[in-house]
Design a protein around this motif. Sequence first.
Motif, short mmCIF file in Angstrom:
data_model
loop_
_atom_site.label_atom_id
_atom_site.label_comp_id
_atom_site.label_asym_id
_atom_site.label_seq_id
_atom_site.Cartn_x
_atom_site.Cartn_y
_atom_site.Cartn_z
N VAL A 170 0.77 -1.22 -0.05
CA VAL A 170 -0.03 0.00 0.05
C VAL A 170 0.81 1.30 0.06
CG1 VAL A 170 -2.00 -1.29 0.96
CG2 VAL A 170 -0.35 0.12 2.49
N LEU A 218 -1.01 6.03 2.53
CA LEU A 218 -2.03 5.84 3.31
C LEU A 218 -1.42 6.32 4.88
CD1 LEU A 218 -3.60 2.16 2.71
CD2 LEU A 218 -4.30 4.75 1.76
N GLU A 266 -4.87 4.57 8.52
CA GLU A 266 -5.67 3.87 7.31
C GLU A 266 -4.98 2.44 6.98
OE1 GLU A 266 -6.56 8.12 5.08
OE2 GLU A 266 -4.87 7.34 4.57
N CYS A 267 -3.72 2.39 7.30
CA CYS A 267 -2.97 1.10 7.21
C CYS A 267 -3.79 -0.05 8.09
CB CYS A 267 -1.66 1.30 7.19
SG CYS A 267 -0.72 1.96 6.23
N ALA A 300 -6.97 -0.62 6.88
CA ALA A 300 -6.90 -1.60 5.50
C ALA A 300 -6.60 -3.03 6.03
CB ALA A 300 -5.94 -0.89 4.62
N HIS A 314 -12.47 6.51 7.31
CA HIS A 314 -11.26 5.99 6.94
C HIS A 314 -11.20 4.83 5.62
CE1 HIS A 314 -9.20 7.36 10.49
NE2 HIS A 314 -9.73 6.95 11.31
N HIS A 338 -11.68 7.10 2.72
CA HIS A 338 -10.15 7.96 2.11
C HIS A 338 -9.37 6.71 1.66
CE1 HIS A 338 -10.65 11.33 5.48
NE2 HIS A 338 -11.62 11.20 4.20
N ILE A 339 -9.44 5.14 2.19
CA ILE A 339 -8.35 4.57 1.64
C ILE A 339 -8.88 4.20 0.13
CG2 ILE A 339 -8.02 1.73 1.82
CD1 ILE A 339 -8.43 2.19 4.90
N LYS A 379 -7.93 7.00 -2.12
CA LYS A 379 -6.24 7.00 -2.47
C LYS A 379 -6.10 6.00 -3.31
CE LYS A 379 -4.93 9.45 1.74
NZ LYS A 379 -4.06 9.38 3.10
#
Length: 84
Positions: free
Chosen positions: A21, A26, A30-31, A34, A60, A63-64, A67
């Motif tokens: 990723v 991120l 966010e990681c 994910a 979140h 946003h992931i 992105k």
Amino acid sequence: MGTLSTPWQPPVVSGSFRKAVQPFNLSERECEVAVLLVQGLTYASIAERLCVSMNTAKTHVRHIYRKMNINSRQELKNIVAASV
């Protein structure tokens, strides 16, 4: 007597996951989200696990997806799987 609860710990973001990723910039949170998405957790479970509201968890995820230019959890899984 109450039950002992285990201390909260963030999800482990492995090196290979982080590498998969990395091109998408991120945030650390966010990681973490994910990782939980790939593990199959629901939004409610993600919110509970991270001690945030369901709306925050959904934000979140949005946003992931934005992105990474994806629209589903399966696309996220495919990106991670392709880089392993």
